[in-house]
Design an enzyme around this catalytic site. Structure first.
Site, PDB file in Angstrom:
ATOM      1  N   SER A 151       0.851  -1.181   0.000  1.00  0.00           N
ATOM      2  CA  SER A 151       0.000   0.000   0.000  1.00  0.00           C
ATOM      3  C   SER A 151       0.891   1.237   0.000  1.00  0.00           C
ATOM      4  O   SER A 151       2.037   1.194   0.470  1.00  0.00           O
ATOM      5  CB  SER A 151      -0.897   0.010   1.244  1.00  0.00           C
ATOM      6  OG  SER A 151      -1.554   1.259   1.402  1.00  0.00           O
ATOM      7  N   TYR A 164      -2.555  -0.233  10.340  1.00  0.00           N
ATOM      8  CA  TYR A 164      -2.465  -0.696   8.952  1.00  0.00           C
ATOM      9  C   TYR A 164      -1.125  -0.284   8.344  1.00  0.00           C
ATOM     10  O   TYR A 164      -0.451  -1.099   7.687  1.00  0.00           O
ATOM     11  CB  TYR A 164      -3.627  -0.105   8.157  1.00  0.00           C
ATOM     12  CG  TYR A 164      -3.677  -0.517   6.704  1.00  0.00           C
ATOM     13  CD1 TYR A 164      -4.094  -1.784   6.337  1.00  0.00           C
ATOM     14  CD2 TYR A 164      -3.337   0.382   5.697  1.00  0.00           C
ATOM     15  CE1 TYR A 164      -4.166  -2.160   5.009  1.00  0.00           C
ATOM     16  CE2 TYR A 164      -3.399   0.017   4.363  1.00  0.00           C
ATOM     17  CZ  TYR A 164      -3.810  -1.252   4.025  1.00  0.00           C
ATOM     18  OH  TYR A 164      -3.876  -1.619   2.702  1.00  0.00           O
TER      19      TYR A 164
END
Length: 281
Positions: A151, A164
């Protein structure tokens, strides 16, 4: 050291191309995972797909009956990882695509022990353990591939997604270290970092927050196409989105500027993901 070796890039797909690829794809029941199934099968590959939602996996297998085998598994459980690794060995998989992931948007102070554990076990522990289990199979292949979907938040820390970010930073570090450890083998390790994507992982308030902040969101099919291109071109590191690439370069060079920019966004972020807290002087 020979400089030609130093500057070389991973080769593109070897002779046989996509029809010669046997891919284990985890996270296939997610939005990006489903798009990857369609992208890889359209290119001619055969897949063993895994995820937690049996009904989605069944529909994908029915859509591509000659190319897709589905196996439901919870990869946070060691016995299910072993079962999946055994199935991949039987199929002769020469490519592992780690696309499984969960997110938790909210202020870190409100994150529970269970939520942190779920982030780590799904986003980090499962892909590391499964990759290790499959390394003997990949080493036996003429060319082996490990493709990790990270990501942009694994390159730049972002408020409201602390846990995250931590797992995706770690996945990127794992990809880089494993690539260097396997540099004298026939295994190629790639890391692809999408930006915000329109999937069910993003709650409506996250979509609204991205809209207000002006953050672009890609459709899953665009991400899947870029993953395929990264494999074909041997791009070891791929980050989607030109503004995001610029922002992460700036973060690496002058992180203080990014700190200031994100601080200005904090009131909006807190409005969408948590109760604003009193500023301390």
């Amino acid at each position: 050291m020979r400089w030609s070796r130093f500057w070389s890039r991973s080769p593109t797909l070897p002779e046989g191309g996509w029809p010669a690829q046997r891919i284990l794809l985890i996270g296939a029941s997610g939005g990006i995972g489903q798009a990857l199934v369609d992208e890889f099968t359209a290119a001619g590959a055969r897949l063993l797909i895994s995820g937690r939602r049996t009904e989605v996996l069944t529909a994908l297998a029915q859509r591509h009956p000659e190319q897709v085998t589905a196996l439901t598994a919870d990869l946070t459980r060691p016995e299910e990882r072993r079962r999946l690794a055994a199935a991949a060995r039987e199929l002769g998989c020469n490519m592992l695509v780690n696309a499984a992931g969960v997110n938790r948007v909210g202020l870190f102070e409100a994150c529970s022990d269970d939520e942190i554990e779920r982030l780590i076990s799904t986003n980090l522990t499962a892909p590391l353990q499964l990759t290790r289990a499959l390394l003997p199979v990949l080493l036996e292949a003429k060319h082996g591939w490990v493709v990790n979907l990270g990501s942009t938040f694994g390159i730049i820390g972002y408020p409201g997604q602390v846990g995250y970010c931590a797992t995706k930073f770690a996945l990127r570090g794992f990809s880089q270290a494993l690539r260097r450890e396997l540099a004298d083998t026939r295994i190629h390790v790639l890391h692809v970092a999408p930006r915000a994507t329109h999937t069910a992982m993003n709650a409506p308030e996250v979509v609204a927050m991205n809209r207000e902040l002006g953050n672009a969101m890609d459709p899953p099919a665009r991400v899947a196409l870029e993953v395929r291109r990264a494999i074909e071109r041997g791009r070891e590191e791929t980050q989607l989105g030109r503004p995001e690439r610029l922002f992460t370069r700036l973060n690496g060079l002058v992180p203080m500027l990014v700190d200031r920019a994100l601080k200005r966004q904090l009131p909006i972020i807190r409005r969408f993901v948590g109760t604003p807290r009193e500023e301390l002087s």
